[in-house]
Every structure is written in structure tokens, then in C-alpha cells.
Design a protein around this motif. Structure first.
Motif, short mmCIF file in Angstrom:
data_model
loop_
_atom_site.label_atom_id
_atom_site.label_comp_id
_atom_site.label_asym_id
_atom_site.label_seq_id
_atom_site.Cartn_x
_atom_site.Cartn_y
_atom_site.Cartn_z
N LYS A 1 0.84 -1.20 0.00
CA LYS A 1 0.00 0.00 0.00
C LYS A 1 0.87 1.25 0.00
O LYS A 1 1.88 1.30 0.70
N GLY A 2 0.46 2.24 -0.80
CA GLY A 2 1.22 3.47 -0.83
C GLY A 2 0.92 4.31 -2.06
O GLY A 2 -0.03 4.03 -2.81
N GLU A 3 1.76 5.34 -2.26
CA GLU A 3 1.53 6.26 -3.37
C GLU A 3 2.81 6.69 -4.09
O GLU A 3 2.74 7.30 -5.15
N ASN A 4 3.99 6.38 -3.50
CA ASN A 4 5.21 6.96 -4.09
C ASN A 4 6.43 6.07 -3.89
O ASN A 4 6.33 4.98 -3.35
N ASN A 5 7.58 6.59 -4.33
CA ASN A 5 8.84 5.85 -4.25
C ASN A 5 9.15 5.34 -2.85
O ASN A 5 9.62 4.21 -2.68
N ASP A 6 8.90 6.17 -1.86
CA ASP A 6 9.21 5.78 -0.48
C ASP A 6 8.38 4.58 -0.05
O ASP A 6 8.87 3.69 0.65
N ASP A 7 7.12 4.56 -0.45
CA ASP A 7 6.22 3.47 -0.07
C ASP A 7 6.57 2.18 -0.82
O ASP A 7 6.40 1.08 -0.29
N PHE A 8 7.05 2.33 -2.04
CA PHE A 8 7.27 1.17 -2.90
C PHE A 8 8.76 0.88 -3.10
O PHE A 8 9.22 0.62 -4.20
N SER A 9 9.51 0.92 -2.02
CA SER A 9 10.96 0.66 -2.11
C SER A 9 11.26 -0.75 -2.58
O SER A 9 12.37 -1.04 -3.04
N ILE A 10 10.26 -1.65 -2.52
CA ILE A 10 10.44 -3.02 -3.02
C ILE A 10 10.86 -3.02 -4.48
O ILE A 10 11.53 -3.94 -4.95
N LEU A 11 10.49 -1.97 -5.21
CA LEU A 11 10.81 -1.90 -6.64
C LEU A 11 12.32 -1.90 -6.88
O LEU A 11 12.78 -2.31 -7.94
N LYS A 12 13.09 -1.46 -5.90
CA LYS A 12 14.55 -1.43 -6.04
C LYS A 12 15.13 -2.84 -6.03
O LYS A 12 16.28 -3.04 -6.46
N THR A 13 14.38 -3.80 -5.52
CA THR A 13 14.90 -5.17 -5.37
C THR A 13 14.50 -6.10 -6.52
O THR A 13 14.97 -7.24 -6.57
N LEU A 14 13.64 -5.63 -7.43
CA LEU A 14 13.14 -6.49 -8.49
C LEU A 14 14.10 -6.54 -9.68
O LEU A 14 14.74 -5.53 -10.01
N PRO A 15 14.21 -7.68 -10.36
CA PRO A 15 15.09 -7.78 -11.53
C PRO A 15 14.54 -6.97 -12.70
O PRO A 15 13.45 -7.27 -13.21
N VAL A 16 15.28 -5.98 -13.13
CA VAL A 16 14.79 -5.06 -14.16
C VAL A 16 14.52 -5.78 -15.48
O VAL A 16 13.52 -5.51 -16.16
N SER A 17 15.37 -6.71 -15.85
CA SER A 17 15.25 -7.35 -17.16
C SER A 17 14.03 -8.27 -17.28
O SER A 17 13.57 -8.53 -18.40
N SER A 18 13.53 -8.76 -16.16
CA SER A 18 12.42 -9.72 -16.24
C SER A 18 11.17 -9.27 -15.47
O SER A 18 10.26 -10.06 -15.26
N THR A 19 11.14 -8.00 -15.08
CA THR A 19 9.97 -7.43 -14.40
C THR A 19 9.26 -6.49 -15.35
O THR A 19 9.90 -5.70 -16.04
N VAL A 20 7.93 -6.57 -15.40
CA VAL A 20 7.15 -5.68 -16.27
C VAL A 20 6.03 -5.03 -15.47
O VAL A 20 5.57 -5.57 -14.45
N LEU A 21 5.61 -3.88 -15.95
CA LEU A 21 4.50 -3.14 -15.36
C LEU A 21 3.29 -3.26 -16.28
O LEU A 21 3.39 -2.95 -17.47
N LEU A 22 2.16 -3.69 -15.75
CA LEU A 22 0.93 -3.77 -16.53
C LEU A 22 0.28 -2.40 -16.57
O LEU A 22 -0.29 -1.94 -15.58
N TYR A 23 0.39 -1.74 -17.71
CA TYR A 23 -0.19 -0.39 -17.86
C TYR A 23 -0.28 -0.06 -19.35
O TYR A 23 0.71 -0.20 -20.08
N PRO A 24 -1.45 0.40 -19.81
CA PRO A 24 -1.65 0.60 -21.26
C PRO A 24 -1.16 1.95 -21.77
O PRO A 24 -1.94 2.81 -22.17
N ASN A 25 0.16 2.16 -21.78
CA ASN A 25 0.66 3.39 -22.38
C ASN A 25 1.12 3.12 -23.82
O ASN A 25 1.05 2.00 -24.31
N GLU A 26 1.59 4.15 -24.49
CA GLU A 26 1.91 4.04 -25.92
C GLU A 26 3.11 3.13 -26.18
O GLU A 26 3.29 2.65 -27.31
N ASN A 27 3.92 2.88 -25.18
CA ASN A 27 5.09 2.04 -25.36
C ASN A 27 4.87 0.59 -24.91
O ASN A 27 5.80 -0.22 -24.96
N ALA A 28 3.67 0.29 -24.49
CA ALA A 28 3.41 -1.04 -23.92
C ALA A 28 3.51 -2.14 -24.98
O ALA A 28 3.09 -1.97 -26.13
#
Length: 210
Positions: free
Chosen positions: A60-87
């Protein structure tokens, strides 16, 4: 007077969904970034995923401080589900692509190696706010769908035609990424809908389910 809650599913006893819960062994780790306003909404479906999937985490949260777990995820094999123009579309068929389209083939290869799927749980407005306040998300590729499955979650209205509940979005993603049968997750969603509408007057229920 506070309602008595089920010790397992944490819904009120008269809307308990435990009979429909099934343990599902997913291979892709699901990371749900939940806006704080979603936590106490009875119709929120992220909690259903957490009850069913063996590898699912809600933060739960809203920003970088709340979601520090993102720093621990493997960048090459982690994806974000979001319908932007680059998806990258998870339902793109690589076999239909031109053999000369090297970029497309590379994208498909990255989809085949997904280990973590990040999902933002909130209204479109709140999800966008989380993306703006969480630059850590910018390091990950985004994925989406070319063709949406039918929206089954009619009891929570959404302003956009391309809206799916968090459960539906994750269920469809897992089907496309690891061929995981979505039926058990949809069964839990159907149970929630049935329990949430069981005491509605017929004319009110008709507005949601027709």
C-alpha cells in the motif's frame, strides 16, 4: 456496531467467499501497488488475488518511499501492466510478425522471460498519480493487451471502456504469460459478485448485472 468478519477472507460473514477460494500456484510473482483508498472498499478484487495466488504481494502506498520493493526487483524480467503508448501487447502473436521485424521479436522474447508482474490497484486517476509519484517504475517495460477479455465485474462501474478489475487484469496476464487457467480466479470473482448483490432489490441488481 462492527460487523463480524471471516477470519480467513476478511469479508463480513454474510458475504464470506471462502467456499470459492482455491490455492493457485503461479510462477510469475505478482506485485500489487495498492492506493490506500482501495484497502477498505468491499468490492476491491486485489484481496481476492492475495487469497488465491501463492506468489502475490500487496504493498500500500503512493510513491517511491512506499514502494521501495521496486529497487529489489530484476529489471530485465519485471514488467508493469499499464496501457501506455510504449506497452508491449501480451497477446501479440510473434508468429504473425514479419521475420524481419527484429524489434518485435526482441519484445516477444522479453515477454517469454517475465518473472515479476507489477499491477497498480486503484482508479485510473489514482493509478496515474502513483505512476507520476513513483519514478522507480520507469525502469521497467510496460505491457498491456491488444484485445481485452469481456469485463465480468459489472458491480463496480468504471469510466473507461478499457477497464478491468485488478483480478481480471492479473488473471488474463497469467493466462497469456504462463498459460495459467483463469477459471478459478473468475469463480472467486463470481462468488464475490453474487454475495455483494444477494440482498439488493431486484431493480437495483438489474442495473449492475443486466
Amino acid at each position: 456496531m462492527a460487523r463480524t468478519l471471516c477470519n480467513h477472507c476478511n469479508f463480513a460473514l454474510n458475504t464470506c467467499i471462502c467456499s470459492a477460494i482455491t490455492n493457485i500456484n503461479n510462477k510469475v510473482t505478482i506485485i500489487i501497488l495498492q492506493h490506500p483508498s482501495e484497502e477498505k472498499i468491499a468490492k476491491n478484487t486485489a484481496k481476492l488475488l492475495n487469497l488465491c495466488l501463492t506468489d502475490c504481494q500487496i504493498i500500500k502506498g503512493e510513491n517511491n518511499d512506499d514502494f521501495s520493493i521496486l529497487k529489489t526487483l530484476p529489471v530485465s524480467s519485471t514488467v508493469l501492466l499499464y496501457p501506455n503508448e510504449n506497452a508491449i501487447n501480451l497477446d501479440d502473436n510473434a508468429e504473425q510478425a514479419s521475420i524481419n521485424n527484429i524489434t518485435h521479436l526482441a519484445e516477444q522474447a522479453s515477454i517469454n522471460n517475465i518473472t515479476h508482474l507489477i499491477v497498480v490497484d486503484g482508479t485510473w486517476k489514482k493509478a496515474y498519480k502513483i505512476l507520476q509519484l513513483t519514478p522507480l517504475l520507469n525502469q521497467f517495460k510496460t505491457v498491456s493487451f491488444k484485445q481485452l477479455p469481456k469485463n465480468r465485474y459489472a458491480i463496480r462501474k468504471a469510466p473507461r471502456a478499457d477497464s478491468l478489475s485488478t483480478l481480471e487484469a492479473v488473471a488474463h496476464s497469467l493466462l497469456l504469460i504462463e498459460q495459467l487457467d483463469p477459471a478459478p480466479l473468475y469463480n472467486v470473482l463470481d462468488e464475490l459478485i453474487q454475495k455483494q448483490t444477494q440482498h439488493m432489490p431486484k431493480h437495483v441488481k438489474a442495473r449492475y448485472l443486466d
